[in-house]
Design a protein around this motif. Structure first.
Motif, PDB file in Angstrom:
ATOM      1  N   ARG A 198       0.829  -1.206   0.000  1.00  0.00           N
ATOM      2  CA  ARG A 198       0.000   0.000   0.000  1.00  0.00           C
ATOM      3  C   ARG A 198       0.865   1.258   0.000  1.00  0.00           C
ATOM      4  N   ASP A 199       1.899   1.293   0.819  1.00  0.00           N
ATOM      5  CA  ASP A 199       2.784   2.458   0.864  1.00  0.00           C
ATOM      6  C   ASP A 199       3.525   2.657  -0.454  1.00  0.00           C
ATOM      7  N   LEU A 200       4.018   1.563  -1.030  1.00  0.00           N
ATOM      8  CA  LEU A 200       4.711   1.667  -2.310  1.00  0.00           C
ATOM      9  C   LEU A 200       3.774   2.142  -3.409  1.00  0.00           C
ATOM     10  N   ALA A 201       2.541   1.647  -3.418  1.00  0.00           N
ATOM     11  CA  ALA A 201       1.570   2.062  -4.437  1.00  0.00           C
ATOM     12  C   ALA A 201       1.271   3.561  -4.320  1.00  0.00           C
ATOM     13  N   HIS A 202       1.099   4.057  -3.093  1.00  0.00           N
ATOM     14  CA  HIS A 202       0.858   5.492  -2.900  1.00  0.00           C
ATOM     15  C   HIS A 202       2.076   6.317  -3.317  1.00  0.00           C
ATOM     16  N   GLU A 203       3.256   5.818  -3.018  1.00  0.00           N
ATOM     17  CA  GLU A 203       4.481   6.524  -3.396  1.00  0.00           C
ATOM     18  C   GLU A 203       4.621   6.606  -4.918  1.00  0.00           C
ATOM     19  N   ILE A 204       4.332   5.510  -5.600  1.00  0.00           N
ATOM     20  CA  ILE A 204       4.417   5.476  -7.062  1.00  0.00           C
ATOM     21  C   ILE A 204       3.393   6.422  -7.674  1.00  0.00           C
ATOM     22  N   GLU A 205       2.174   6.367  -7.172  1.00  0.00           N
ATOM     23  CA  GLU A 205       1.118   7.243  -7.693  1.00  0.00           C
ATOM     24  C   GLU A 205       1.466   8.708  -7.450  1.00  0.00           C
ATOM     25  N   GLY A 206       2.009   9.012  -6.281  1.00  0.00           N
ATOM     26  CA  GLY A 206       2.409  10.378  -5.991  1.00  0.00           C
ATOM     27  C   GLY A 206       3.516  10.868  -6.909  1.00  0.00           C
ATOM     28  N   LEU A 207       4.451  10.003  -7.224  1.00  0.00           N
ATOM     29  CA  LEU A 207       5.552  10.372  -8.116  1.00  0.00           C
ATOM     30  C   LEU A 207       5.051  10.630  -9.537  1.00  0.00           C
TER      31      LEU A 207
END
Length: 132
Positions: free
Chosen positions: A114-123
């Motif tokens: 979940r954290d990685l997915a949010h980080e990728i989407e934010g980038l």
């Protein structure tokens, strides 16, 4: 038929697809993006990008670099690749014509989807806002 097959049939096949013309495949394509020297950084990733001319094929293309030195297990590397591809597919319609290379730059500990997915989407969202 299982319930899973029924829900999968509700999705438009084109929306969930990741055909070859949306991928960076050749070394020259990766080199041109890295050579352009535009990148955004997040906690674990570097997003290298290069705008393409309107004469070239429209739409965004994605390349992935997930090094074995950061994630030894292939299961973990494939998980990161799947997360990046999924976020790219969801945002692809909003991206301009550009080539993107998402590179894992730091070992993520712990490996939280979940954290990685949010980080990728934010980038990717940050790249869209700076690209205008």
């Amino acid at each position: 038929m299982s319930d899973r097959a029924d829900t999968a049939g509700d999705l438009a096949p084109a929306a969930a697809a990741f055909p070859k013309h949306y991928r960076l495949l050749k070394t020259d394509e990766f080199s041109s993006v890295f050579g352009f020297r535009r990148a955004l950084r997040s906690r674990h990733f570097l997003l290298h990008y290069r705008r393409r001319d309107s004469t070239e094929a429209p739409g965004a293309r994605l390349g992935l670099v997930v090094a074995k030195r950061f994630l030894r297990r292939s299961v973990d590397r494939n998980l990161v690749r799947r997360l990046v591809r999924e976020r790219f597919r969801l945002l692809r319609a909003r991206l301009r014509s550009c080539d993107l290379v998402m590179r894992l730059a730091v070992k993520p500990l712990p490996l939280d989807r979940r954290d990685l997915a949010h980080e990728i989407e934010g980038l990717l969202s940050k790249m869209m806002s700076t690209d205008r």
